[in-house]
Design a protein around this motif. Structure first.
Motif, PDB file in Angstrom:
ATOM      1  N   ALA A  99     -23.510-113.991 -13.485  1.00  8.86           N
ATOM      2  CA  ALA A  99     -23.708-115.446 -13.480  1.00  8.86           C
ATOM      3  C   ALA A  99     -22.834-116.141 -14.520  1.00  8.86           C
ATOM      4  O   ALA A  99     -22.604-117.338 -14.443  1.00  8.86           O
ATOM      5  CB  ALA A  99     -25.175-115.771 -13.741  1.00  8.86           C
ATOM      6  N   MET A 140     -28.831-119.212  -8.460  1.00  6.29           N
ATOM      7  CA  MET A 140     -29.656-118.190  -9.092  1.00  6.29           C
ATOM      8  C   MET A 140     -31.131-118.560  -9.021  1.00  6.29           C
ATOM      9  O   MET A 140     -31.501-119.709  -9.222  1.00  6.29           O
ATOM     10  CB  MET A 140     -29.217-118.018 -10.547  1.00  6.29           C
ATOM     11  N   PHE A 172     -34.742-117.500 -10.737  1.00  7.30           N
ATOM     12  CA  PHE A 172     -35.279-116.763 -11.884  1.00  7.30           C
ATOM     13  C   PHE A 172     -36.701-116.307 -11.606  1.00  7.30           C
ATOM     14  O   PHE A 172     -37.417-116.899 -10.805  1.00  7.30           O
ATOM     15  CB  PHE A 172     -35.282-117.662 -13.125  1.00  7.30           C
ATOM     16  N   GLN A 173     -37.094-115.271 -12.329  1.00 12.51           N
ATOM     17  CA  GLN A 173     -38.461-114.765 -12.204  1.00 12.51           C
ATOM     18  C   GLN A 173     -39.471-115.863 -12.546  1.00 12.51           C
ATOM     19  O   GLN A 173     -40.492-116.012 -11.903  1.00 12.51           O
ATOM     20  CB  GLN A 173     -38.646-113.574 -13.137  1.00 12.51           C
ATOM     21  N   ARG A 207     -33.215-125.002  -4.724  1.00 15.81           N
ATOM     22  CA  ARG A 207     -32.259-125.444  -5.736  1.00 15.81           C
ATOM     23  C   ARG A 207     -31.023-124.538  -5.748  1.00 15.81           C
ATOM     24  O   ARG A 207     -29.902-124.989  -5.972  1.00 15.81           O
ATOM     25  CB  ARG A 207     -32.926-125.463  -7.125  1.00 15.81           C
ATOM     26  N   LEU A 221     -26.961-111.432 -15.349  1.00 15.04           N
ATOM     27  CA  LEU A 221     -26.557-112.555 -16.200  1.00 15.04           C
ATOM     28  C   LEU A 221     -25.066-112.507 -16.512  1.00 15.04           C
ATOM     29  O   LEU A 221     -24.439-113.540 -16.750  1.00 15.04           O
ATOM     30  CB  LEU A 221     -27.386-112.567 -17.490  1.00 15.04           C
ATOM     31  N   ASP A 251     -34.788-119.553 -19.821  1.00 16.31           N
ATOM     32  CA  ASP A 251     -34.439-119.660 -18.404  1.00 16.31           C
ATOM     33  C   ASP A 251     -34.039-121.077 -17.997  1.00 16.31           C
ATOM     34  O   ASP A 251     -33.183-121.245 -17.125  1.00 16.31           O
ATOM     35  CB  ASP A 251     -35.613-119.187 -17.526  1.00 16.31           C
ATOM     36  N   ARG A 270     -30.477-121.392 -18.988  1.00 13.24           N
ATOM     37  CA  ARG A 270     -29.634-120.552 -18.117  1.00 13.24           C
ATOM     38  C   ARG A 270     -29.502-121.174 -16.742  1.00 13.24           C
ATOM     39  O   ARG A 270     -28.413-121.236 -16.181  1.00 13.24           O
ATOM     40  CB  ARG A 270     -30.252-119.159 -17.988  1.00 13.24           C
ATOM     41  N   VAL A 288     -26.055-122.298 -14.890  1.00  9.71           N
ATOM     42  CA  VAL A 288     -25.643-121.807 -13.577  1.00  9.71           C
ATOM     43  C   VAL A 288     -25.463-122.973 -12.612  1.00  9.71           C
ATOM     44  O   VAL A 288     -24.565-122.975 -11.779  1.00  9.71           O
ATOM     45  CB  VAL A 288     -26.680-120.791 -13.028  1.00  9.71           C
ATOM     46  N   ASP A 289     -26.320-123.982 -12.738  1.00  8.22           N
ATOM     47  CA  ASP A 289     -26.224-125.132 -11.847  1.00  8.22           C
ATOM     48  C   ASP A 289     -25.050-126.041 -12.184  1.00  8.22           C
ATOM     49  O   ASP A 289     -24.824-127.037 -11.502  1.00  8.22           O
ATOM     50  CB  ASP A 289     -27.527-125.940 -11.870  1.00  8.22           C
ATOM     51  N   VAL A 318     -22.360-119.833  -8.217  1.00 11.00           N
ATOM     52  CA  VAL A 318     -23.444-118.911  -7.891  1.00 11.00           C
ATOM     53  C   VAL A 318     -24.750-119.699  -7.881  1.00 11.00           C
ATOM     54  O   VAL A 318     -24.903-120.677  -8.605  1.00 11.00           O
ATOM     55  CB  VAL A 318     -23.560-117.750  -8.908  1.00 11.00           C
TER      56      VAL A 318
END
Lengths: 359, 315
Positions: free
Chosen positions: A50, A79, A81-82, A146, A47, B197, B200, B204-205, A77
């Motif tokens: 990021a 990313m 996610f889980q 994405r 994080l 999330d 976040r 990030v996007d 970047v």
């Protein structure tokens, strides 16, 4: 594509040192795994890269550009996610198109790129659906799409496979690796699963309690672990640790345990000559490096765990139980005596106090 | 054999009946409240609305006479207009608008400071209504040293009597400051339940804070938003206590009179003790009918059935 450099990077939450003085260099196009148990600081590190978290101390460089104060949107970047973090109110198309829409790209370009990346990942038919109408594996591909559609310089993945079932996970593991090799995007992959890290990454950074334990190729981590933590964390049947004190008799080094003695091969004597006799050490040997059926040592078969192709044989050596990996068809009976030996060039010796490896 | 509670309790028709019996026992208290405090008053109001009952409490049945009278009542139309203006202005600017603004603003800053801000906005709700109304009346007085006039004097404006000059402003402010807290609490809870999330991922996007609010947060709290809008419409439609305390429908004739207040005035507060229970009840019945119709519309349009079936924020 860029390289990433972390210099003395730390992140504290009040008194908790989530990441402590981390130094790491990730080459352009490299696939690096951050590996460690939960709470080891790997996600925090991700994080920070990021741009979601600001480092407490230290520096983050992309190529040679200092990124500490660059907002996430300017870092380019991608990313995953889980939880996938797919927006439930948007269709698959809108989810994938979201980064491009924010960049105010022309509509037909967005449509073309989304279609392209969706087809590449095999979700071209699902673009009208909502995330809730997709299976876990499909959701994961949408999340990947994405992240890919914006053509990122760096790919960040936070346990992307952990919500998939075992079979799909193995399949996606290979696909992710192939994809990374095709696009050559610098990738940082967070996982607690050492198998994932070993199978996919070019290099692995093992973290524990916010501190980097070792950074190296899967081969290095497996064959030359720097300390007892790395040695125990890497390897699917964990390494055997045998406690004892280092003794010297007739010019030979010996590990003296509760009820057992092991001779240390002469090749290692040079390394051991500076260690005081009587020092508490731990002998480490992987189950696959324990040969059974012959050899100078003996113990009792404690229990046998068949795995099909292999079997794990637990041997009671008197006060300590060690595991040996044997072929599945090897005949062995519980309670019977068994002879064994260690592959001489594959043993490790750690200092008990510091956990550091001598060998 | 293992003990299975399900099997044990619903194994035969007797226990099944017993099971159903329990259902009603548990529902009884709330059903009782609904009957005593809603159903019976509504029926009584409807029945009284069919009479010309006054202080003598005689049931003089006049059929739909009161309703026909409402249609001819020249004030009724003005008051209906007032009510709609009052409900939708307060709703838009405060009960939904301000509530949403405060929720978003206080969840985007330091959590402790945000909580303090929200607590302050709760104060009107926990202040006794008469005290609260009195504070506003003081603040809006015509004297130069009242709060409103002191504030406007900074911009070089002359002191005015706010209650007489801008009565609607005062009515909407007084109600709005109380009404904001309800939506604020619900929106804040909804915003806080959005998984980290999503935010976040949006950052990030490349989303800015405003874009995160617009594309992620607002769509995700759509259901609470619709619920508060529906609930507060109905609540404002029947509210009148603060208007009664602040302007009492004035200044002048019915300037800030709303439907519920009109009904109250006719039934209980006519000058000279002329009470028109019958006419007031008919007016109140219309309010109940409007409320029921709007509930059904909201239920259908906003698809609240779906809201109750599954959670709308998916993790």
């Amino acid at each position: 594509m860029v390289s990433v450099k972390l210099v003395n990077l730390s992140k504290y939450f009040h008194n908790v040192k989530a990441v402590d003085n981390l130094n790491l260099e990730i080459k352009d196009g490299e696939f690096v795994a951050l590996l460690g148990p939960s709470g080891c600081g790997k996600t925090t590190t991700l994080l920070m890269i990021a741009g979601i978290y600001k480092p407490t101390n230290g520096y983050i460089y992309f190529d040679n550009r200092l990124m500490n104060d660059v907002p996430p949107k300017d870092r380019n970047v991608g990313m995953v996610f889980q939880s996938y973090a797919l927006y439930p109110h948007m269709s698959v198309f809108d989810n994938i198109a979201f980064p491009l829409k924010l960049k105010k790209r022309p509509k037909d370009e967005i449509r073309r790129k989304v279609k392209e990346v969706a087809d590449l990942l095999g979700i071209g038919e699902l673009l009208d659906r909502k995330p809730s109408q997709l299976s876990g594996g499909q959701q994961q591909r949408v999340a990947l799409a994405r992240a890919l559609v914006k053509e990122p310089d760096i790919f960040l993945m936070d346990e992307p496979l952990s919500n998939l079932d075992a079979k799909l996970r193995i399949q996606m593991r290979a696909e992710l690796k192939k994809m990374q090799k095709t696009f050559k995007i610098t990738t940082i992959y967070v996982t607690h699963d050492q198998v994932e890290a070993m199978t996919m990454a070019d290099r692995i950074a093992v973290l524990n309690k916010g501190v980097l334990q070792q950074y190296g190729s899967p081969d290095e981590l497996y064959n030359r672990p720097k300390n007892i933590f790395v040695a125990g964390f890497i390897g699917s049947v964990p390494m055997n640790f045998i406690r004892g004190a280092l003794k010297r008799t007739n010019g030979d080094y010996i590990l003296e345990g509760l009820d057992y003695l092991f001779k240390i091969p002469r090749t290692y004597h040079d390394v051991l000559k500076d260690i005081e006799v009587g020092t508490e050490v731990i002998l480490g040997v992987r189950p696959e490096h324990v040969d059974i059926g012959f050899g100078e040592y003996s113990g009792k078969v404690y229990v046998v765990e068949p795995l099909g192709r292999d079997q794990i044989i637990h041997i009671d050596i008197g006060g300590e139980i060690i595991r040996a990996l044997a072929p599945g068809d090897y005949k062995v009976e519980e309670g019977k005596d068994i002879k064994f030996s260690f592959k001489e060039d594959k043993i490790h010796i750690f200092d008990k106090k510091s956990g550091e490896a001598y060998i | 054999m293992r003990f299975s509670p399900k099997k044990f309790f619903v194994s035969n028709s007797f226990t099944r009946k017993l099971h159903k019996g329990y259902l009603y026992v548990f529902l009884l208290p709330s059903l009782g409240f609904i009957v005593v405090f809603f159903l019976i008053p509504v029926i009584l109001t409807f029945l009284i609305g069919l009479t010309k009952m006054d202080y003598s409490f005689r049931w003089d049945w006049i059929g739909l006479g009161n309703y026909i009278y409402i249609l001819r009542d020249k004030w009724a139309y003005k008051i209906l207009g007032n009510t709609l203006f009052y409900v939708f202005t307060t709703l838009a600017f405060f009960n939904v608008g301000m509530a949403l603004f405060i929720s978003i603003a206080t969840t985007h800053i330091n959590d402790k400071i945000g909580s303090i801000f929200r607590s302050i906005w709760l104060l009107p709700r926990i202040t006794p209504s008469t005290v609260y109304a009195l504070l506003w009346l003081w603040a809006a007085r015509g004297e130069a040293n009242s709060l409103f006039n002191w504030l406007t004097s900074i911009f070089g404006l002359h002191p005015i009597d706010w209650k007489l000059t801008y009565p609607w402003l005062l009515v909407i402010l007084v109600n709005g400051f109380v009404g904001t807290s309800f939506g604020m609490i619900i929106f804040t809870a909804a915003l806080k339940s959005i998984p980290e999330d999503y935010i976040r991922a949006a950052k990030v996007d490349g989303a800015s804070t405003l874009q995160i609010i617009r594309y992620v947060e607002l769509p995700l709290i759509k259901w609470p938003l619709l619920f508060v809008t529906a609930y507060q419409t109905l609540s404002l439609l029947t509210s009148y206590e603060y208007i009664l305390l602040v302007t009492d429908g004035g200044p002048g004739l019915y300037t800030t009179e709303v439907w519920a207040l009109y009904s109250y005035h006719l039934a209980f507060a006519q000058y000279g003790g002329i009470v028109k229970f019958g006419y007031g009840a008919a007016l109140a019945t219309i309010l109940v009918i409007i409320g029921l119709i709007m509930s059904v519309i909201y239920w259908k349009v906003f698809r609240f059935r779906e809201l109750m079936v599954e959670p709308k924020i998916e993790v």
